[in-house]
Design a protein around this motif. Structure first.
Motif, PDB file in Angstrom:
ATOM      1  N   ARG A   1       0.831  -1.221   0.000  1.00  0.00           N
ATOM      2  CA  ARG A   1       0.000   0.000   0.000  1.00  0.00           C
ATOM      3  C   ARG A   1       0.855   1.257   0.000  1.00  0.00           C
ATOM      4  O   ARG A   1       0.485   2.275  -0.584  1.00  0.00           O
ATOM      5  N   ARG A   2       2.013   1.177   0.669  1.00  0.00           N
ATOM      6  CA  ARG A   2       2.905   2.345   0.695  1.00  0.00           C
ATOM      7  C   ARG A   2       3.718   2.470  -0.583  1.00  0.00           C
ATOM      8  O   ARG A   2       4.377   3.478  -0.804  1.00  0.00           O
ATOM      9  N   GLY A   3       3.697   1.430  -1.415  1.00  0.00           N
ATOM     10  CA  GLY A   3       4.451   1.461  -2.655  1.00  0.00           C
ATOM     11  C   GLY A   3       5.876   1.019  -2.509  1.00  0.00           C
ATOM     12  O   GLY A   3       6.671   1.111  -3.452  1.00  0.00           O
ATOM     13  N   GLY A   4       6.237   0.542  -1.319  1.00  0.00           N
ATOM     14  CA  GLY A   4       7.622   0.164  -1.083  1.00  0.00           C
ATOM     15  C   GLY A   4       8.082  -0.994  -1.916  1.00  0.00           C
ATOM     16  O   GLY A   4       9.247  -1.087  -2.293  1.00  0.00           O
ATOM     17  N   TRP A   5       7.146  -1.925  -2.243  1.00  0.00           N
ATOM     18  CA  TRP A   5       7.547  -3.088  -3.031  1.00  0.00           C
ATOM     19  C   TRP A   5       7.785  -2.715  -4.497  1.00  0.00           C
ATOM     20  O   TRP A   5       8.532  -3.378  -5.187  1.00  0.00           O
ATOM     21  N   ARG A   6       7.184  -1.621  -4.924  1.00  0.00           N
ATOM     22  CA  ARG A   6       7.362  -1.236  -6.326  1.00  0.00           C
ATOM     23  C   ARG A   6       8.583  -0.355  -6.535  1.00  0.00           C
ATOM     24  O   ARG A   6       9.117  -0.279  -7.611  1.00  0.00           O
ATOM     25  N   THR A   7       9.013   0.357  -5.475  1.00  0.00           N
ATOM     26  CA  THR A   7      10.128   1.277  -5.632  1.00  0.00           C
ATOM     27  C   THR A   7      11.468   0.572  -5.583  1.00  0.00           C
ATOM     28  O   THR A   7      12.497   1.157  -5.894  1.00  0.00           O
ATOM     29  N   GLY A   8      11.479  -0.673  -5.165  1.00  0.00           N
ATOM     30  CA  GLY A   8      12.724  -1.422  -5.142  1.00  0.00           C
ATOM     31  C   GLY A   8      13.542  -1.188  -3.896  1.00  0.00           C
ATOM     32  O   GLY A   8      14.696  -1.608  -3.816  1.00  0.00           O
ATOM     33  N   ARG A   9      13.019  -0.477  -2.891  1.00  0.00           N
ATOM     34  CA  ARG A   9      13.758  -0.273  -1.650  1.00  0.00           C
ATOM     35  C   ARG A   9      13.929  -1.594  -0.931  1.00  0.00           C
ATOM     36  O   ARG A   9      12.990  -2.370  -0.787  1.00  0.00           O
ATOM     37  N   ARG A  10      15.138  -1.854  -0.488  1.00  0.00           N
ATOM     38  CA  ARG A  10      15.424  -3.099   0.212  1.00  0.00           C
ATOM     39  C   ARG A  10      15.016  -2.961   1.669  1.00  0.00           C
ATOM     40  O   ARG A  10      15.293  -1.966   2.321  1.00  0.00           O
ATOM     41  N   ARG A  11      14.352  -3.960   2.180  1.00  0.00           N
ATOM     42  CA  ARG A  11      13.934  -3.986   3.578  1.00  0.00           C
ATOM     43  C   ARG A  11      14.760  -5.018   4.319  1.00  0.00           C
ATOM     44  O   ARG A  11      15.178  -6.015   3.745  1.00  0.00           O
ATOM     45  N   PRO A  12      15.015  -4.789   5.588  1.00  0.00           N
ATOM     46  CA  PRO A  12      15.778  -5.784   6.346  1.00  0.00           C
ATOM     47  C   PRO A  12      15.028  -7.105   6.395  1.00  0.00           C
ATOM     48  O   PRO A  12      13.810  -7.147   6.524  1.00  0.00           O
ATOM     49  N   ALA A  13      15.778  -8.190   6.278  1.00  0.00           N
ATOM     50  CA  ALA A  13      15.165  -9.518   6.276  1.00  0.00           C
ATOM     51  C   ALA A  13      14.660  -9.865   7.653  1.00  0.00           C
ATOM     52  O   ALA A  13      15.315  -9.609   8.661  1.00  0.00           O
ATOM     53  N   ARG A  14      13.461 -10.423   7.693  1.00  0.00           N
ATOM     54  CA  ARG A  14      12.913 -10.897   8.952  1.00  0.00           C
ATOM     55  C   ARG A  14      13.348 -12.333   9.175  1.00  0.00           C
ATOM     56  O   ARG A  14      13.458 -13.100   8.235  1.00  0.00           O
ATOM     57  N   PRO A  15      13.576 -12.710  10.402  1.00  0.00           N
ATOM     58  CA  PRO A  15      13.969 -14.100  10.653  1.00  0.00           C
ATOM     59  C   PRO A  15      12.852 -15.053  10.291  1.00  0.00           C
ATOM     60  O   PRO A  15      11.681 -14.783  10.523  1.00  0.00           O
ATOM     61  N   GLU A  16      13.227 -16.166   9.666  1.00  0.00           N
ATOM     62  CA  GLU A  16      12.257 -17.184   9.300  1.00  0.00           C
ATOM     63  C   GLU A  16      11.866 -17.988  10.529  1.00  0.00           C
ATOM     64  O   GLU A  16      12.666 -18.168  11.461  1.00  0.00           O
ATOM     65  N   PRO A  17      10.619 -18.481  10.587  1.00  0.00           N
ATOM     66  CA  PRO A  17      10.210 -19.345  11.697  1.00  0.00           C
ATOM     67  C   PRO A  17      10.904 -20.681  11.580  1.00  0.00           C
ATOM     68  O   PRO A  17      11.489 -21.003  10.548  1.00  0.00           O
ATOM     69  N   PRO A  18      10.873 -21.485  12.646  1.00  0.00           N
ATOM     70  CA  PRO A  18      11.463 -22.809  12.552  1.00  0.00           C
ATOM     71  C   PRO A  18      10.855 -23.588  11.397  1.00  0.00           C
ATOM     72  O   PRO A  18       9.682 -23.442  11.074  1.00  0.00           O
ATOM     73  N   SER A  19      11.676 -24.380  10.743  1.00  0.00           N
ATOM     74  CA  SER A  19      11.207 -25.165   9.614  1.00  0.00           C
ATOM     75  C   SER A  19      10.059 -26.062  10.035  1.00  0.00           C
ATOM     76  O   SER A  19      10.135 -26.716  11.079  1.00  0.00           O
ATOM     77  N   PRO A  20       8.939 -26.087   9.258  1.00  0.00           N
ATOM     78  CA  PRO A  20       7.796 -26.921   9.641  1.00  0.00           C
ATOM     79  C   PRO A  20       8.150 -28.381   9.603  1.00  0.00           C
ATOM     80  O   PRO A  20       9.089 -28.802   8.937  1.00  0.00           O
ATOM     81  N   GLY A  21       7.361 -29.163  10.314  1.00  0.00           N
ATOM     82  CA  GLY A  21       7.573 -30.607  10.373  1.00  0.00           C
ATOM     83  C   GLY A  21       7.731 -31.187   8.985  1.00  0.00           C
ATOM     84  O   GLY A  21       6.966 -30.898   8.094  1.00  0.00           O
TER      85      GLY A  21
END
Length: 358
Positions: free
Chosen positions: A336-356
């Protein structure tokens, strides 16, 4: 070769979705391979590429891509090229979370009337995996059931099925042996004219063997499990819809290594309906089931009415769903803010534990 589409589920409601598109004809997707669809139309199987409008929609949302089980509209061009121009609304959709950081889903199969969680009896059923896959099956909107394959390897397969009824949370549990030819009639009842059964389970569980048994012919390649550890090898590497003689269809899915849950909690609640029922007896409506007085869940754990393993499985899946919900909301806010279209890099969020694992 002609195909009676009504035997595959085509009906008046779907016909109405055609609207005024007289230049398009309906078909059902049997397989998608690198952007090329094998579809079943009234005049027989057809190979079709994706139309421009569909590709544009998929660029914004990958779930718009056609998958096995979808009903689509075909366009035929002057050079006889056939394209998939639209995907008709899905009545049910079997969706898993994709790997990566964008909190998106992948549609494994669509328009299923029933989803069978396929789990081998040997070496022993994985209860956590059954619970996870049942949550995915319930979330799809289709009727879930549990199929215990290779039941001829169990001393008392009926007893094993009864033990799993508590984990199945109301879903039928069917012990089946393709080798011994037992239990197949109950499964065939799920594949009747106009109905589609989906199979979901790990590699080596016997899904391809079930498809061959239901189809009455070796339409899919099968492979023996490894005798050392009982694990299977990948034999089906794509999702495919197979027409069953007499009407109906079955969709086989590859033995994916993991099925991550999205942010839909409805399927999880239904897969753990027993815990939800116990929680209704808590003194407080917002009980966290930790130290609150009058907690029916803690009481059930103390008395053994609620197994600790099942409780911990529910809590882990709840955390996963909550995490995915936060990720999805963050992604939508960024769009909605347009951040995904402008190409700005966002800090990576940690992934949850791998599912079963599957």
């Amino acid at each position: 070769m002609t195909i009676d589409l009504t035997m595959l589920g085509w009906d008046a409601e779907r016909a109405a979705a055609l609207g005024r598109r007289a230049d398009h004809r309906p078909a059902r997707v049997a397989r998608v391979d690198r952007g090329v669809c094998t579809v079943l139309a009234a005049d027989g199987p057809v190979r079709a590429t994706l139309g421009g409008g569909l590709l544009a929609a998929a660029a914004r949302d990958l779930t718009r891509l056609p998958c096995a089980g979808d009903w689509v509209l075909l366009g035929t061009w002057p050079d006889r090229r056939v394209t998939v121009e639209a995907v008709l609304p899905r009545r049910t959709a079997l969706v898993r979370r994709t790997a990566g950081r964008q909190a998106t889903g992948q549609v494994l199969a669509a328009n299923l009337d029933a989803v069978a969680v396929v789990e081998p009896v040997h070496p022993s059923p994985d209860l956590g995996r059954i619970e996870r896959l049942l949550a995915v099956a319930y979330e799809s909107g289709a009727r879930p059931l549990v199929v215990l394959t290779k039941s001829d390897l169990a001393a008392d397969p009926v007893a094993v099925a009864r033990q799993l009824e508590a984990v199945a949370a109301g879903a039928p549990v069917l012990p089946v042996s393709v080798q011994g030819g037992t239990g197949l009639d109950a499964l065939r009842a799920e594949v009747t004219p106009g109905r589609t059964l989906g199979l979901l389970g790990p590699s080596g569980a016997g899904k391809s063997s079930l498809v061959n048994a239901l189809a009455g012919a070796p339409v899919l390649r099968t492979q023996e499990i490894r005798r050392v550890d009982g694990k299977g090898r990948h034999t089906t590497t794509w999702r495919s819809l197979v027409v069953v003689p007499g009407g109906g269809a079955v969709v086989d899915t590859p033995g994916v290594r993991a099925v991550g849950l999205l942010d839909g909690a409805a399927g999880l609640d239904r897969a753990f309906a027993d815990i939800a029922e116990i929680a209704e007896g808590c003194r407080y409506a917002d009980c966290a089931h930790t130290v609150e007085p009058g907690c029916a869940v803690r009481s059930a754990l103390d008395t053994g009415d609620l197994p600790v393993r099942r409780w911990e499985s529910w809590r882990a899946l709840q955390r996963e769903v909550a995490y995915e919900s936060r990720r999805r909301q963050s992604r939508l806010a960024g769009e909605r803010r347009g951040g995904w279209r402008t190409g700005r890099r966002r800090p990576a969020r940690p992934e949850p534990p791998s599912p079963g694992g599957l």
